[in-house]
Enzyme design. Structure first.
Site, PDB file in Angstrom:
ATOM      1  N   GLU A   1      -6.077  17.226  -8.544  1.00  0.00           N
ATOM      2  CA  GLU A   1      -6.789  17.808  -9.680  1.00  0.00           C
ATOM      3  C   GLU A   1      -8.232  18.206  -9.359  1.00  0.00           C
ATOM      4  OE1 GLU A   1      -7.066  15.617 -13.554  1.00  0.00           O
ATOM      5  OE2 GLU A   1      -5.264  16.769 -13.908  1.00  0.00           O
TER       6      GLU A   1
ATOM      7  N   ASN B   1      -4.130  21.115 -18.340  1.00  0.00           N
ATOM      8  CA  ASN B   1      -4.653  20.374 -19.500  1.00  0.00           C
ATOM      9  C   ASN B   1      -4.882  21.269 -20.713  1.00  0.00           C
ATOM     10  OD1 ASN B   1      -4.722  17.839 -18.277  1.00  0.00           O
ATOM     11  ND2 ASN B   1      -6.618  18.366 -17.213  1.00  0.00           N
TER      12      ASN B   1
ATOM     13  N   ARG C   1      -4.826  22.427 -10.969  1.00  0.00           N
ATOM     14  CA  ARG C   1      -4.075  21.455 -11.773  1.00  0.00           C
ATOM     15  C   ARG C   1      -4.757  21.179 -13.111  1.00  0.00           C
ATOM     16  NH1 ARG C   1      -0.977  16.019  -9.539  1.00  0.00           N
ATOM     17  NH2 ARG C   1       0.032  15.549 -11.511  1.00  0.00           N
TER      18      ARG C   1
ATOM     19  N   HIS D   1      -5.579  14.740 -26.727  1.00  0.00           N
ATOM     20  CA  HIS D   1      -5.885  13.339 -26.379  1.00  0.00           C
ATOM     21  C   HIS D   1      -6.710  12.677 -27.473  1.00  0.00           C
ATOM     22  CE1 HIS D   1      -5.276  14.177 -21.822  1.00  0.00           C
ATOM     23  NE2 HIS D   1      -4.205  13.627 -22.341  1.00  0.00           N
TER      24      HIS D   1
ATOM     25  N   LYS E   1       1.325  11.607 -10.128  1.00  0.00           N
ATOM     26  CA  LYS E   1       0.347  10.747 -10.812  1.00  0.00           C
ATOM     27  C   LYS E   1       1.078   9.508 -11.332  1.00  0.00           C
ATOM     28  CE  LYS E   1      -2.885  13.950 -12.957  1.00  0.00           C
ATOM     29  NZ  LYS E   1      -3.447  14.293 -14.259  1.00  0.00           N
TER      30      LYS E   1
ATOM     31  N   ARG F   1       0.814  -1.229   0.000  1.00  0.00           N
ATOM     32  CA  ARG F   1       0.000   0.000   0.000  1.00  0.00           C
ATOM     33  C   ARG F   1       0.841   1.269   0.000  1.00  0.00           C
ATOM     34  NH1 ARG F   1      -2.606  -3.280   3.590  1.00  0.00           N
ATOM     35  NH2 ARG F   1      -4.448  -4.303   2.703  1.00  0.00           N
TER      36      ARG F   1
ATOM     37  N   LYS G   1       4.952  23.502 -12.730  1.00  0.00           N
ATOM     38  CA  LYS G   1       4.242  22.271 -12.356  1.00  0.00           C
ATOM     39  C   LYS G   1       4.305  22.075 -10.839  1.00  0.00           C
ATOM     40  CE  LYS G   1       2.571  17.964 -13.343  1.00  0.00           C
ATOM     41  NZ  LYS G   1       2.633  16.745 -14.104  1.00  0.00           N
TER      42      LYS G   1
ATOM     43  N   HIS H   1       2.871  12.240 -27.882  1.00  0.00           N
ATOM     44  CA  HIS H   1       1.962  13.039 -27.051  1.00  0.00           C
ATOM     45  C   HIS H   1       2.185  14.536 -27.299  1.00  0.00           C
ATOM     46  CE1 HIS H   1      -0.308  14.254 -23.518  1.00  0.00           C
ATOM     47  NE2 HIS H   1       0.741  14.900 -23.062  1.00  0.00           N
TER      48      HIS H   1
ATOM     49  N   HIS I   1      -4.926  19.871 -24.206  1.00  0.00           N
ATOM     50  CA  HIS I   1      -4.951  18.407 -24.102  1.00  0.00           C
ATOM     51  C   HIS I   1      -6.264  17.768 -24.521  1.00  0.00           C
ATOM     52  CE1 HIS I   1      -1.106  18.879 -22.222  1.00  0.00           C
ATOM     53  NE2 HIS I   1      -1.005  17.594 -21.957  1.00  0.00           N
TER      54      HIS I   1
ATOM     55  N   GLU J   1       5.079  20.616 -23.911  1.00  0.00           N
ATOM     56  CA  GLU J   1       4.559  20.819 -22.544  1.00  0.00           C
ATOM     57  C   GLU J   1       5.168  22.074 -21.914  1.00  0.00           C
ATOM     58  OE1 GLU J   1       2.100  19.293 -21.181  1.00  0.00           O
ATOM     59  OE2 GLU J   1       1.931  17.386 -22.272  1.00  0.00           O
TER      60      GLU J   1
HETATM   61  N1  LIG Z   1       2.169  10.927 -14.676  1.00  0.00           N
HETATM   62  C1  LIG Z   1       2.027  12.036 -15.366  1.00  0.00           C
HETATM   63  O1  LIG Z   1       1.674  13.095 -14.826  1.00  0.00           O
HETATM   64  C2  LIG Z   1       2.334  12.030 -16.828  1.00  0.00           C
HETATM   65  C3  LIG Z   1       2.394  13.237 -17.533  1.00  0.00           C
HETATM   66  C4  LIG Z   1       2.717  13.207 -18.887  1.00  0.00           C
HETATM   67  C5  LIG Z   1       2.978  11.992 -19.510  1.00  0.00           C
HETATM   68  N2  LIG Z   1       2.909  10.823 -18.800  1.00  0.00           N
HETATM   69  C6  LIG Z   1       3.199   9.533 -19.440  1.00  0.00           C
HETATM   70  O2  LIG Z   1       4.529   9.567 -19.935  1.00  0.00           O
HETATM   71  C7  LIG Z   1       4.651   8.631 -20.995  1.00  0.00           C
HETATM   72  C8  LIG Z   1       5.477   9.239 -22.107  1.00  0.00           C
HETATM   73  O3  LIG Z   1       6.745   9.549 -21.595  1.00  0.00           O
HETATM   74  P1  LIG Z   1       8.008   9.790 -22.532  1.00  0.00           P
HETATM   75  O4  LIG Z   1       7.656  10.672 -23.648  1.00  0.00           O
HETATM   76  O5  LIG Z   1       9.103  10.174 -21.612  1.00  0.00           O
HETATM   77  O6  LIG Z   1       8.220   8.373 -23.225  1.00  0.00           O
HETATM   78  P2  LIG Z   1       8.809   6.954 -22.794  1.00  0.00           P
HETATM   79  O7  LIG Z   1       8.994   6.800 -21.347  1.00  0.00           O
HETATM   80  O8  LIG Z   1       7.961   5.943 -23.491  1.00  0.00           O
HETATM   81  O9  LIG Z   1      10.241   6.978 -23.481  1.00  0.00           O
HETATM   82  C9  LIG Z   1      10.322   7.131 -24.895  1.00  0.00           C
HETATM   83  C10 LIG Z   1      11.486   6.317 -25.447  1.00  0.00           C
HETATM   84  O10 LIG Z   1      12.718   6.961 -25.173  1.00  0.00           O
HETATM   85  C11 LIG Z   1      13.647   6.059 -24.589  1.00  0.00           C
HETATM   86  N3  LIG Z   1      14.486   6.879 -23.726  1.00  0.00           N
HETATM   87  C12 LIG Z   1      14.147   7.459 -22.562  1.00  0.00           C
HETATM   88  N4  LIG Z   1      15.150   8.236 -22.132  1.00  0.00           N
HETATM   89  C13 LIG Z   1      16.143   8.161 -23.041  1.00  0.00           C
HETATM   90  C14 LIG Z   1      17.431   8.744 -23.138  1.00  0.00           C
HETATM   91  N5  LIG Z   1      17.888   9.608 -22.223  1.00  0.00           N
HETATM   92  N6  LIG Z   1      18.186   8.420 -24.197  1.00  0.00           N
HETATM   93  C15 LIG Z   1      17.722   7.581 -25.159  1.00  0.00           C
HETATM   94  N7  LIG Z   1      16.508   7.000 -25.129  1.00  0.00           N
HETATM   95  C16 LIG Z   1      15.734   7.293 -24.061  1.00  0.00           C
HETATM   96  C17 LIG Z   1      12.783   5.049 -23.894  1.00  0.00           C
HETATM   97  O11 LIG Z   1      13.476   3.818 -23.703  1.00  0.00           O
HETATM   98  C18 LIG Z   1      11.623   4.921 -24.883  1.00  0.00           C
HETATM   99  O12 LIG Z   1      11.961   4.058 -25.939  1.00  0.00           O
HETATM  100  C19 LIG Z   1       3.246   8.258 -21.409  1.00  0.00           C
HETATM  101  O13 LIG Z   1       2.968   6.951 -20.964  1.00  0.00           O
HETATM  102  C20 LIG Z   1       2.365   9.258 -20.657  1.00  0.00           C
HETATM  103  O14 LIG Z   1       1.098   8.724 -20.339  1.00  0.00           O
HETATM  104  C21 LIG Z   1       2.595  10.837 -17.492  1.00  0.00           C
END
Ligand SMILES: NC(=O)c1ccc[n+]([C@@H]2O[C@H](COP(=O)([O-])OP(=O)(O)OC[C@H]3O[C@@H](n4cnc5c(N)ncnc54)[C@H](O)[C@@H]3O)[C@@H](O)[C@H]2O)c1
Length: 352
Positions: free
Chosen positions: A230, A238, A234, A245, A136, A114, A220, A257, A241, A178
């Site tokens: 949210e 969006n 917060r 989305h 999140k 938990r 942020k 994204h 977005h 972003e």
């Molecule tokens: N929790 C939140 O508030 C929040 C906010 C925005 C997005 N997200 C989530 O984030 C995700 C997208 O994140 P992302 O764009 O970072 O993509 P990702 O985590 O999928 O990474 C993209 C690719 O880049 C590679 N990679 C990462 N760092 C690298 C580096 N330094 N050098 C080379 N390759 C590297 C990874 O292995 C992957 O293949 C989505 O799942 C989205 O839903 C969450």
């Protein structure tokens, strides 16, 4: 780049620091006092960085790459590994990777016993300025993306700007969307830094990279400090977005994204102009600044499909569509159930 790291504190029920700087991987241990075992979760491409995380009782746990890792079967494998290693309440998880990894590892940390501590080491621009900050966590299910998750603030977020050097350039640029978004909603200085040197903004080696990252994180951090779950401010993050989305869904998540949000920002700017009070110049500035760094500002999908998806967006309340709009630069608000004709007209301005 100054040698000293910057610390941005997220306040709220469980305060933590977001540390930004260079050569910071050694900072992780300091955030995990008292842990006897630490699971370091990472995708295959980042094994070399995970191996540099020097923490007690380290257990390296490799996941599938990117979005494929945000799956309950992967979470279950990680829970099994924690169980086999005898993880207790005082032990911890470290996420080394992009937003997919911090979402997954955060979810596993939120649910194991938990809730155990998690430290995020974001390795993408999107991870640093958005996903890793704010608590999140989520996995994807057949019902949709990010529908299962928990709010679980990290114990610390360590943003080592050096790790951005290996990012694929298009992914880096997508992460800029972003930052530009919060430039419009909260901190216009971000827009000036991008406009001053758009080519520099496109690379982690740019002269303003550190300030751009820190300013976006500061926004942020301030927003989630006041509203973790949210219920208020917060939601203003969006901006862009709602259509973004819908585009991601229409493209079956093959669009980045940030690219989808970029089009969504242009749509939201037009909506702000026609349904709100945003001036023409600030609305036009959206397209100009996004184009200057190479982000897309048009889309050719069918409006009825996008409109149908927007009605079931998880940010909607009941059947009422909600958009974030700007009244003026740096001042965002919610717009509920705008006139359908206004929406169609705004979409026409971004249609390829
Ligand atoms: N929790 C939140 O508030 C929040 C906010 C925005 C997005 N997200 C989530 O984030 C995700 C997208 O994140 P992302 O764009 O970072 O993509 P990702 O985590 O999928 O990474 C993209 C690719 O880049 C590679 N990679 C990462 N760092 C690298 C580096 N330094 N050098 C080379 N390759 C590297 C990874 O292995 C992957 O293949 C989505 O799942 C989205 O839903 C969450």
């Amino acid at each position: 780049m100054t040698a000293e790291p910057t610390r941005i504190t997220v306040t709220g029920p469980t305060p933590y620091d977001v540390v930004v700087g260079s050569g910071l991987l050694g900072e992780v241990g300091a955030a995990l006092q008292g842990a006897a075992r630490v699971a370091v979760v990472h995708p295959p491409a980042l094994a070399h960085l995970a191996a540099q995380i020097d923490v007690p009782g380290r257990l390296l746990l490799e996941t599938p790459d990117g979005e494929a890792s945000k799956d309950l079967s992967v979470a279950a494998q990680l829970w099994d590994a924690l169980g086999a290693a005898g993880f207790t309440r005082t032990d911890a998880v470290v996420a080394v990777g992009g937003g997919a990894t911090t979402d997954l590892a955060g979810f596993v940390a939120a649910t194991w016993l938990r809730g155990v501590r998690v430290v995020h080491v974001p390795t993408t621009l999107l991870g640093m300025v958005d996903a890793a900050v704010g608590g999140k966590t989520a996995v994807n299910t057949t019902a949709g993306k990010n529908l299962v998750g928990a709010f679980h603030p990290p114990a610390a977020v360590i943003c080592d700007l050096d790790v951005l050097a290996t990012m694929p350039p298009d992914d880096y640029v997508a992460g800029l969307a972003e930052s530009i978004k919060v430039g419009f909603t909260h901190d216009p200085r971000i827009l000036e830094l991008v406009e001053d040197d758009p080519a520099g903004a496109r690379t982690p080696k740019g002269p303003h990279t550190r300030e751009l990252v820190e300013r976006a994180i500061a926004v942020k951090a301030a927003v989630v400090s006041d509203d973790l779950t949210e219920q208020g401010g917060r939601e203003l993050l969006n901006y862009g977005h709602t259509l973004g989305h819908a585009i991601e869904k229409a493209e079956r998540y093959r669009w980045r994204h940030g690219d989808a949000v970029s089009v969504g920002l242009c749509f939201a700017a037009e909506l702000s102009r026609t349904a709100g009070s945003l001036d023409d110049a600030t609305a036009a500035r959206h397209r100009d600044v996004l184009t200057s760094v190479g982000l897309p500002t048009t889309y050719d999908g069918a409006w009825p499909d996008l409109r149908a998806t927007m009605s079931v967006d998880k940010k909607s309340r009941g059947n009422r569509l909600r958009f974030v709009v700007l009244d003026r630069l740096g001042s965002a608000r919610l717009l509920e159930a705008p006139d359908e004709q206004v929406l169609v007209a705004a979409y026409e301005t971004v249609r390829a």
